[in-house]
Design an enzyme around this catalytic site. Structure first.
Site, PDB file in Angstrom:
ATOM      1  N   LYS A  57     -13.010  -4.851  10.156  1.00  0.00           N
ATOM      2  CA  LYS A  57     -13.671  -3.881   9.270  1.00  0.00           C
ATOM      3  C   LYS A  57     -15.128  -3.669   9.685  1.00  0.00           C
ATOM      4  CE  LYS A  57     -10.627  -5.205   5.477  1.00  0.00           C
ATOM      5  NZ  LYS A  57     -10.398  -6.247   4.462  1.00  0.00           N
TER       6      LYS A  57
ATOM      7  N   VAL B 138       0.836  -1.211   0.000  1.00  0.00           N
ATOM      8  CA  VAL B 138       0.000   0.000   0.000  1.00  0.00           C
ATOM      9  C   VAL B 138       0.870   1.260   0.000  1.00  0.00           C
ATOM     10  CG1 VAL B 138      -1.872   1.232   1.165  1.00  0.00           C
ATOM     11  CG2 VAL B 138      -1.815  -1.263   1.209  1.00  0.00           C
TER      12      VAL B 138
ATOM     13  N   ARG C 139      13.397  -0.782   4.363  1.00  0.00           N
ATOM     14  CA  ARG C 139      14.190  -0.918   3.139  1.00  0.00           C
ATOM     15  C   ARG C 139      13.498  -0.149   2.014  1.00  0.00           C
ATOM     16  NH1 ARG C 139      11.294  -5.586   3.987  1.00  0.00           N
ATOM     17  NH2 ARG C 139      12.737  -6.268   5.574  1.00  0.00           N
TER      18      ARG C 139
ATOM     19  N   GLY D 122      -5.231  -4.720  -2.553  1.00  0.00           N
ATOM     20  CA  GLY D 122      -4.278  -4.467  -3.635  1.00  0.00           C
ATOM     21  C   GLY D 122      -3.668  -3.090  -3.502  1.00  0.00           C
TER      22      GLY D 122
ATOM     23  N   GLY E 233     -10.681  -1.674   0.903  1.00  0.00           N
ATOM     24  CA  GLY E 233      -9.681  -1.155  -0.037  1.00  0.00           C
ATOM     25  C   GLY E 233     -10.101   0.156  -0.683  1.00  0.00           C
TER      26      GLY E 233
ATOM     27  N   ALA F 222      -7.020  19.486  -3.840  1.00  0.00           N
ATOM     28  CA  ALA F 222      -6.715  19.835  -2.445  1.00  0.00           C
ATOM     29  C   ALA F 222      -6.585  21.348  -2.280  1.00  0.00           C
ATOM     30  CB  ALA F 222      -5.420  19.154  -2.010  1.00  0.00           C
TER      31      ALA F 222
HETATM   32  N1  HSE Z   1      -6.351  -8.936   3.462  1.00  0.00           N
HETATM   33  C1  HSE Z   1      -7.320  -7.956   3.147  1.00  0.00           C
HETATM   34  C2  HSE Z   1      -8.332  -8.553   2.176  1.00  0.00           C
HETATM   35  C3  HSE Z   1      -6.648  -6.759   2.540  1.00  0.00           C
HETATM   36  O1  HSE Z   1      -8.041  -9.613   1.603  1.00  0.00           O
HETATM   37  O2  HSE Z   1      -9.387  -8.004   1.999  1.00  0.00           O
HETATM   38  C4  HSE Z   1      -7.497  -5.546   2.505  1.00  0.00           C
HETATM   39  O3  HSE Z   1      -7.911  -5.150   3.761  1.00  0.00           O
END
Ligand code: HSE
Length: 437
Positions: free
Chosen positions: A205, A16, A48, A302, A134, A35
């Site tokens: 979530k 991310v 890294r 993703g 996401g 913005a």
């Molecule tokens: N591991 C989570 C998923 C990533 O597969 O939805 C996003 O929160």
């Protein structure tokens, strides 16, 4: 374009973090226009470098806390994951007067109440659009688009990895472990993939969504959580025969007694849009009293989809900072201590239709004994299928769909059924949701 600029510090340059870094750079002009100020990454904290990111001209620290201590940074983006160090980092940034943007659902779900209180005390904001589903802007939908509604319930496919696995197993007959390895390689899965397949990630979530929807404190420990690891292919096939898909859902519902908070595999009718949300895609169905049912759909995991949500928060905060109007940002109260405690409904009292499968001796009287145990508990049978025995076998699969029934009554009936000498093993139980508004 304004000459002003807002400095961003990004901690974590993994999936991310690198996506966020690159989206900010690629879309710099339109982000600045939206913005009202230029949004510049000036400091990156990462153990890294990442070959996908050109860090030339940017301060890079191996110690992420240096980003929190950097007086030039106005907004710190926490993308390191985990809860211990992430919490310390975020608290340090807040105490230093910085706003925080995070994609860390575990951090918000487990420590959000304390973090929001701290942020309030310091006059800064903690934003977390990327923590749920996401790239799907569900926080904005709840916080802004649906702000005039009393939310009745929401139900979502909120873990992309679990949905990807269920889809591949259903459509291609692939092996669970094999699909999981692919989800990890694609950067969808959590560092500990048991969070995905055992439902913990979805529970994180869900608790955030419920807080936003109902204006209640975060209560992660109260979520009933069941994963997908015990799902058997034959139940996926029988469900399909009955006109249902099995999806892993997070459900939050207000009823007269309080709030239901539950994550579990669920049969949903094929005709519902949610039943057709496949692969790594997420979708959340939200029912508001004024608007009725609404559906939000998109990539749930993703690099770039999640970055899209991080950047949306950054634009809001950069704009608010530049125009000195942070308190004017939309809020349903979750970050601002205007919360009301609502009781969580005990699972025993949750009422849904059920899919039940049992392995029975193929002899007279079995079905009537099973049916009378349901009737003793006031449970009405909606559909019943008995499969012919496989050649040479004496056991048959009996599949029952019930009408709505309290879990407590189903537990009692199933307990009695499992004690019958004509029934072998445990009864498989999966909840059903019709999802009608
Ligand atoms: N591991 C989570 C998923 C990533 O597969 O939805 C996003 O929160």
């Amino acid at each position: 374009m304004s000459a002003k600029s807002v400095s961003i510090g990004i901690c974590g340059l993994g999936t991310v973090g690198s996506g966020t870094f690159n989206v900010l750079r690629e879309n710099a002009a339109l982000i600045a226009a939206r913005a009202g100020v230029s949004v510049q990454v000036t400091h990156v904290g990462a153990r890294r470098d990442n070959a996908d990111c050109d860090l030339s001209g940017i301060r890079v620290s191996r110690d992420i806390f240096q980003v929190a201590d950097d007086p030039q940074v106005t907004i710190l983006v926490e993308l390191i994951g985990g809860t211990m160090t992430a919490r310390e980092l975020v608290e340090r940034a807040i105490r230093a007067g910085k706003h925080v943007v995070t994609a860390n659902k575990a951090l918000i779900a487990e420590h959000g109440n304390a973090l929001f209180a701290l942020a309030n005390a310091h006059g800064v904001e903690v934003r977390y659009e990327a923590a749920i589903a996401g790239g799907v802007p569900i926080v904005k939908a709840l916080r802004e688009g649906l702000a005039g509604n009393r939310i009745e319930w929401l139900a979502g496919i909120i873990n992309g990895t679990a949905n990807f696995i269920l889809t591949e197993m259903r459509d291609k007959g692939r092996d669970f472990a094999d699909v999981l390895v692919e989800a990890q390689a694609l950067g969808y899965a959590e560092a500990d993939p048991s969070f995905d397949v055992e439902g913990t990630d979805a529970a994180h979530k869900l608790v955030i969504l419920a807080s936003l929807a109902f204006g209640m404190p975060l209560q992660f420990e109260s979520v009933y959580t069941e994963g997908i690891t015990r799902l058997e292919p034959q139940d996926v096939a029988y469900a399909r025969e009955l006109g249902y898909s099995i999806k892993h859902l997070g459900i939050a519902k207000q009823n007269g007694a309080g709030v239901e908070l539950r994550v579990h595999p669920t049969l949903i009718p094929h005709r519902r849009l949610l039943a057709n949300v496949d692969g790594v895609k997420n979708a959340i169905l939200v029912e508001g009293d004024a608007v009725g049912p609404t559906l939000y759909y998109g990539a749930g995991a993703g690099s770039r989809p999640t970055a899209s949500a991080v950047v949306a928060d950054l634009i809001d905060l950069a704009r608010a900072t530049a125009f000195n109007d942070v308190r004017g940002l939309p809020s349903l109260g979750i970050e601002r201590s205007e919360l009301r405690d609502l009781p969580i409904v005990d699972m025993e009292n949750v009422d849904t239709p059920w899919y039940l499968r049992m392995e029975a001796e193929d002899r007279p009287g079995v079905l009537s004994r099973v049916a009378s145990l349901f009737s003793d508990q006031g449970i009405s049978i909606e559909a019943l299928i008995q499969k012919a025995p496989v050649y040479g076998e004496t056991l048959v699969s009996v599949i029952v769909l019930t009408n709505r029934a309290r879990q407590g009554n189903v537990d009692a009936a199933v307990g009695e059924i499992e004690r019958l000498d004509c029934i072998t093993g445990k009864v498989v139980r999966i909840r059903v949701e019709e999802l009608d508004g």
